[in-house]
Design a protein around this motif. Structure first.
Motif, PDB file in Angstrom:
ATOM      1  N   SER A   1       0.833  -1.203   0.000  1.00  0.00           N
ATOM      2  CA  SER A   1       0.000   0.000   0.000  1.00  0.00           C
ATOM      3  C   SER A   1       0.867   1.253   0.000  1.00  0.00           C
ATOM      4  N   HIS A   2       1.953   1.207   0.778  1.00  0.00           N
ATOM      5  CA  HIS A   2       2.898   2.317   0.811  1.00  0.00           C
ATOM      6  C   HIS A   2       3.526   2.535  -0.569  1.00  0.00           C
ATOM      7  N   LEU A   3       3.927   1.416  -1.232  1.00  0.00           N
ATOM      8  CA  LEU A   3       4.506   1.518  -2.569  1.00  0.00           C
ATOM      9  C   LEU A   3       3.519   2.155  -3.545  1.00  0.00           C
ATOM     10  N   HIS A   4       2.273   1.761  -3.468  1.00  0.00           N
ATOM     11  CA  HIS A   4       1.255   2.282  -4.372  1.00  0.00           C
ATOM     12  C   HIS A   4       1.072   3.782  -4.164  1.00  0.00           C
ATOM     13  N   ARG A   5       1.012   4.220  -2.909  1.00  0.00           N
ATOM     14  CA  ARG A   5       0.792   5.648  -2.644  1.00  0.00           C
ATOM     15  C   ARG A   5       1.996   6.476  -3.061  1.00  0.00           C
ATOM     16  N   VAL A   6       3.207   5.977  -2.801  1.00  0.00           N
ATOM     17  CA  VAL A   6       4.399   6.716  -3.214  1.00  0.00           C
ATOM     18  C   VAL A   6       4.434   6.864  -4.727  1.00  0.00           C
ATOM     19  N   ARG A   7       4.042   5.805  -5.457  1.00  0.00           N
ATOM     20  CA  ARG A   7       4.022   5.887  -6.919  1.00  0.00           C
ATOM     21  C   ARG A   7       3.009   6.931  -7.382  1.00  0.00           C
ATOM     22  N   LEU A   8       1.857   7.024  -6.696  1.00  0.00           N
ATOM     23  CA  LEU A   8       0.865   8.027  -7.054  1.00  0.00           C
ATOM     24  C   LEU A   8       1.391   9.445  -6.830  1.00  0.00           C
ATOM     25  N   ILE A   9       2.098   9.648  -5.721  1.00  0.00           N
ATOM     26  CA  ILE A   9       2.571  10.992  -5.371  1.00  0.00           C
ATOM     27  C   ILE A   9       3.783  11.387  -6.204  1.00  0.00           C
ATOM     28  N   ALA A  10       4.808  10.517  -6.232  1.00  0.00           N
ATOM     29  CA  ALA A  10       6.079  10.847  -6.866  1.00  0.00           C
ATOM     30  C   ALA A  10       6.096  10.552  -8.357  1.00  0.00           C
ATOM     31  N   GLY A  11       5.233   9.662  -8.805  1.00  0.00           N
ATOM     32  CA  GLY A  11       5.233   9.297 -10.213  1.00  0.00           C
ATOM     33  C   GLY A  11       6.238   8.219 -10.559  1.00  0.00           C
ATOM     34  N   ASN A  12       7.116   7.900  -9.642  1.00  0.00           N
ATOM     35  CA  ASN A  12       8.100   6.834  -9.854  1.00  0.00           C
ATOM     36  C   ASN A  12       8.519   6.276  -8.499  1.00  0.00           C
ATOM     37  N   ILE A  13       9.224   5.179  -8.542  1.00  0.00           N
ATOM     38  CA  ILE A  13       9.692   4.536  -7.319  1.00  0.00           C
ATOM     39  C   ILE A  13      11.214   4.537  -7.323  1.00  0.00           C
ATOM     40  N   ASP A  14      11.801   5.198  -6.347  1.00  0.00           N
ATOM     41  CA  ASP A  14      13.249   5.136  -6.148  1.00  0.00           C
ATOM     42  C   ASP A  14      13.521   5.203  -4.654  1.00  0.00           C
ATOM     43  N   ARG A  15      14.775   5.127  -4.312  1.00  0.00           N
ATOM     44  CA  ARG A  15      15.158   5.052  -2.903  1.00  0.00           C
ATOM     45  C   ARG A  15      14.729   6.302  -2.145  1.00  0.00           C
ATOM     46  N   ASP A  16      14.930   7.479  -2.777  1.00  0.00           N
ATOM     47  CA  ASP A  16      14.588   8.730  -2.096  1.00  0.00           C
ATOM     48  C   ASP A  16      13.084   8.851  -1.886  1.00  0.00           C
ATOM     49  N   ALA A  17      12.310   8.462  -2.907  1.00  0.00           N
ATOM     50  CA  ALA A  17      10.859   8.589  -2.785  1.00  0.00           C
ATOM     51  C   ALA A  17      10.299   7.641  -1.735  1.00  0.00           C
ATOM     52  N   LEU A  18      10.894   6.445  -1.578  1.00  0.00           N
ATOM     53  CA  LEU A  18      10.397   5.459  -0.619  1.00  0.00           C
ATOM     54  C   LEU A  18      10.752   5.807   0.822  1.00  0.00           C
ATOM     55  N   SER A  19      11.746   6.650   1.013  1.00  0.00           N
ATOM     56  CA  SER A  19      12.226   6.935   2.365  1.00  0.00           C
ATOM     57  C   SER A  19      11.182   7.680   3.186  1.00  0.00           C
ATOM     58  N   ASN A  20      11.124   7.358   4.466  1.00  0.00           N
ATOM     59  CA  ASN A  20      10.259   8.090   5.390  1.00  0.00           C
ATOM     60  C   ASN A  20      10.794   9.478   5.700  1.00  0.00           C
TER      61      ASN A  20
END
Length: 422
Positions: free
Chosen positions: A60-79
């Motif tokens: 669920s966290h991965l899905h929301r980060v992809r919606l916000i950032a548009g991509n998945i990388d280390r910086d975007a996944l970080s808290n």
């Protein structure tokens, strides 16, 4: 694409392994208790349910980060998010802009703003991203940890700018990142503040450009009013002068020749500057004296002129027709209404880094039909404001014992700059 999938898989495995170790530890401790040693099935069910909820929460966290950032990388996944923003303003102004941007963030709480140290600290309520779900309290990713984020922003002064260091993170300690996710809320907060700063800088730039355009338009309008006023006054002056010269050619040809000579001198200084914004005190003085000499022939003994302008100040830059306006006011509103006429004084002095040019008369003064505050003087004030801002001004006061004294004050530094260009 393959790298992105590996990062997502690694993220889920990291969360699952961390929680798996916790489940194993709790199961081991549970099994070591003598009373419940023969009842391991409850722990097995609890452990499996915990891992299912953990993995579901991670996805669920991965899905929301992809919606916000548009991509998945280390910086975007970080808290924990860190941003560096360069603001092209002086440090104090940059801080004010940053502080205003932070205070507009949704859910902002407990803002601590210290302008002297150029720091802002605040708490941010973490929203319920998908509402209050019935299984929310059973989600292991929310079992411990505080439901708030925090931020800290610092402005580092530069020569002509301020660098903002922005940190957005959970209110929990760093070790909790192995077990908890923030659903991209800190990434969202960091990006929102950066967008707000960018928007405010853009708005400031647009306002500055609009001010420049407005100032230019005002300047052009003022110059147009000046040229219109000049065009209205000039024909009357020329007509009266030529009519007087025509009469003098019959009775006193020598005086007529002198008048025409002064008229030629006046036109020589007037026509080239009709569309020129800047002149010099010396050129404007010659124009004014030619004008006054013509009037002396027409007015006779009723007009006297006194000049006290040092040679060293004649290179002082002065807007064209400005001195002429004051001289015409002195004649029209001061001396012409009086039967006995009077005197016009032209003076210039350097005083505390400024040049003061005065046109004074001993005419009717403020007790006459006009106070001397018509369109001509308004034009002078507006042109001085547009050219020099608060460093220049026009003052009109009563002269003693009678008449009016009008003084134009301009920066003395302009004289040196003009001389260097010459």
């Amino acid at each position: 694409m393959f790298k992105s999938l590996l990062k997502q898989l690694f993220f889920v495995l990291r969360i699952a392994i961390a929680w798996g170790l916790v489940v194993i530890l709790v199961t081991a401790l549970y099994s070591a208790i003598p009373i419940v040693r023969e009842y391991p099935p409850p722990m097995l069910i609890l452990g499996m349910g915990t891992m299912v909820l953990v993995i579901a929460g991670a996805f669920s966290h991965l899905h929301r980060v992809r919606l916000i950032a548009g991509n998945i990388d280390r910086d975007a996944l970080s808290n924990r998010q860190r941003r560096l923003v360069e603001i092209p303003l002086e440090a104090g102004e940059a801080f004010d802009l940053l502080d205003a941007a932070i205070r507009e963030l949704p859910g902002i709480q407990q803002v601590q703003s210290a302008r002297d140290s150029l720091q802002v600290k605040a708490k941010v309520a973490r929203p319920y991203t998908y509402g209050e779900h019935p299984l929310r309290r059973w989600n292991p990713l929310l079992w411990f940890g505080l439901p708030r984020n925090q931020l800290q922003a610092t402005v580092t002064p530069g020569e002509d700018s301020g660098r903002v260091t922005l940190i957005c993170e959970p209110e929990n300690p760093a070790w909790s990142d192995c077990f908890l996710v923030d659903d991209g809320s800190n990434y969202e907060n960091a990006e929102a503040i950066v967008r707000a700063i960018t928007r405010r800088i853009g708005e400031r730039r647009r306002n500055e450009q609009a001010t420049v355009v407005q100032t230019t338009a005002q300047k052009e309008l003022t110059e147009a009013k000046l040229h219109l006023l000049h065009a209205q006054v000039e024909p009357h002056f020329l007509y009266n002068t030529l009519a007087s010269a025509q009469l003098l050619t019959r009775s006193d040809p020598e005086r007529a020749e002198v008048m025409l000579g002064h008229l030629i001198q006046y036109l020589r200084h007037s026509l080239p500057n009709a569309a020129d914004e800047m002149s010099t005190l010396g050129a404007e003085l010659e124009r004014a004296l030619a004008y006054l000499e013509i009037l002396k022939i027409r007015m006779g003994d009723r007009l006297d002129v006194q000049v006290d302008v040092p040679e060293s100040l004649r290179a002082t830059p002065l807007p064209a027709m400005m001195l002429q306006t004051l001289v015409e006011n002195a004649i029209k509103h001061g001396l012409e209404p009086r039967t006995v006429g009077g005197t016009v004084w032209l003076r210039a002095r350097r005083d505390d880094g400024a040049i003061a040019v005065t046109v004074a008369d001993n005419g009717a003064g403020f007790t006459g039909r006009t106070s001397g505050s018509g369109i001509g003087l308004k034009n002078v004030r507006e042109r001085l404001r547009l050219r020099h801002g608060p460093d220049a001004n026009l003052s009109v006061i009563a002269n003693f014992p009678s008449g009016v004294a009008a003084t134009i004050t301009v920066p003395a530094a302009a004289t040196a700059e003009r001389a260097n260009h010459v």
